[in-house]
Design a protein around this motif. Sequence first.
Motif, mmCIF file in Angstrom:
data_model
loop_
_atom_site.group_PDB
_atom_site.id
_atom_site.type_symbol
_atom_site.label_atom_id
_atom_site.label_comp_id
_atom_site.label_asym_id
_atom_site.label_seq_id
_atom_site.Cartn_x
_atom_site.Cartn_y
_atom_site.Cartn_z
ATOM 1 N N LEU A 88 -81.552 -1.463 -12.437
ATOM 2 C CA LEU A 88 -80.311 -1.278 -11.694
ATOM 3 C C LEU A 88 -80.389 -0.067 -10.771
ATOM 4 O O LEU A 88 -79.728 -0.026 -9.725
ATOM 5 N N ARG A 132 -79.277 0.183 -6.578
ATOM 6 C CA ARG A 132 -78.349 1.113 -5.913
ATOM 7 C C ARG A 132 -78.896 1.501 -4.532
ATOM 8 O O ARG A 132 -78.144 1.523 -3.545
ATOM 9 N N ARG A 177 -78.425 -1.373 -2.181
ATOM 10 C CA ARG A 177 -77.049 -1.453 -1.684
ATOM 11 C C ARG A 177 -76.822 -0.494 -0.522
ATOM 12 O O ARG A 177 -76.154 -0.837 0.468
ATOM 13 N N ALA A 186 -75.136 -6.011 -13.937
ATOM 14 C CA ALA A 186 -74.647 -4.641 -14.075
ATOM 15 C C ALA A 186 -73.434 -4.576 -15.009
ATOM 16 O O ALA A 186 -73.333 -3.654 -15.838
ATOM 17 N N MET A 226 -74.514 1.116 -10.498
ATOM 18 C CA MET A 226 -74.250 -0.248 -10.060
ATOM 19 C C MET A 226 -72.846 -0.726 -10.436
ATOM 20 O O MET A 226 -72.414 -1.796 -10.028
#
Length: 603
Positions: free
Chosen positions: A35, A39, A42, A393, A463
């Motif tokens: 995860l 990030r 994103r 997540a 996340m």
Amino acid sequence: MHRHARLSLLATTLVAGVFAFWGGWTRRWMSDDGLIVLRTVRNLLAGNGPVFNVGERVEANTSTLWQYLITAVAWVTDARLEDIATWLALTFTVVAAASATHATGRYWQLSAQQTVAVIPFGVIIYLALPPARDFATSGLEWGLALLWFAVWWALLVTWATPARRAIPSVGYFLAFWCGLSWLVRPELALYGGVTGIVLIATSFRKTPGILLAALPVPAAYQIFRMGYYGLITPHTAVAKSASDSEWSQGLSYLWNFAGFYWLYLPVAAALITGVVLVGGARGRRLAIVLLTTGCALAHVLYVLRVGGDFMHGRMLLLPLFALLLPVMAVPLTRVTAAITAAIVVWAGVIVVHSNPTDEHAYQYEDQELNIVDERDFWTTALGREPGDAPMYAEDFLAMPMMRGWDQELPEARENNAAQIAIGIDYDDGEQFRWYPRERFEGPSDLQDLPLTAYWINLGMTSMNAPLDVRILDTVGLSTPLAARMPRMEDGRIGHDKQLSQEWQVADSAVDLDDLPDWFDIETAKEARAALRSEEIAELLATSREPMSWERFKANFRYSLGKGRTLSLDDDPSVYLDPATVREIRDGRDPGKDLSPRIAWPVD
């Protein structure tokens, strides 16, 4: 090549691919560390750059290419990032197992005086191991790394093929692929670098072309990394002190992996079989086997030197895969058939026996964490049924430490809190919960820092939070201050640094006079003042000062000096003169200091 030999190669390749897919699919999952990668993805998709937090240039992922590959797929599909990472990793693992096995089969068939049938061998050893099947997914870059090894080996086999049957330009393709090694994982540069030396040594006149193929991509990114992040390596290497030596822990890590599965037995059989089979090889065919084996053994030594890892088996999977490359498949003889049959029996036992922790619940509250099977640990810690590992997540919100996160975080954002912190709710049976902490009043560049949350498990918090929330960890993967703290003796490898709570609140706009009783408020104020000391302010500026040509050049210089060597003291008073310490203890508030600047507005 005879028809039966071609069929045997095809069947062996299919067995490897099917076994890899079955193994990875049945143990698919998403790790907290996976995860962490997402990030950054994103932020890339949002146009914030390759950062973990907006406004702070920290390279929180070890594999550069992995985060960009996930981003590229996300640009052309609406799939969830967790699904993209899982399927991409599994696909790479399957292709790697199949192509590496096929390349080894070709190696033996092209090396033989007469066409021979081949059977799967080393690939069975690798895929039988539960950690190998766990990290076929997990959200991490292990599938990509295996694919790099497989293509590297296939190119080596082609390069070692007699000239009349080889591709003339394969050396340049191989050089280019070796250059990418640094961007897959930094330690893979060992394989790429040694291969480059071999290419130059055997084709000295082609040196300019080899260098032109190998260097531009990694060199360009390295210049970018040094100027953008102020580091020579990914930030994870700083956090984990990858230059230090921890041989005793490394040996414990090796035994935790090899001992439980009796792995030394099939690996010894593979090595002996390989030595016997390669006995008649000469020239390049012998050279690539020695190259592969030598690099793999050196890689094992590196893992032992840095102390291994806290995840069961993870850091030894890649050198094991490399070590087995020359025997992923072997010529079919009575002897190899008998040895393979024994390995198949061993593999069946291991698949049924499973890993060290599947057999019992992992009492993570009551025992010290050292080396754990991460998939099993998270399945148990989240209260899920055995075999039902987390995939997304939000699954991690079931963690006791995440209680109330999704309720308290929106309220803290709405109220412009300085921090959201974990604590114990004694009115509710000593359960964990998250509390907001107010900002201090008055002008300060610290007011430019957004809502901040610290927690060791960086993936689940990051996340499950918007990108305008600053997510930091206490061990240093995303936190430059924590990454430079001294290592704790007998600490968990990879998690053996700790940023104290006083340093945490200091690097925020939290009102230090309104902290809970368990804080040392004077130490927190000293830490806030220490942030503006020349040494620490310079470190913070490398990641926070808005990027410009001057900042890029300053970061480049920093990466060659203090970026490699800086280590901080966990006692903030060592960065302050005695007069400042006395003033703080007399009540001065360092939060209103403005020079030198340590925070900038976040757009």
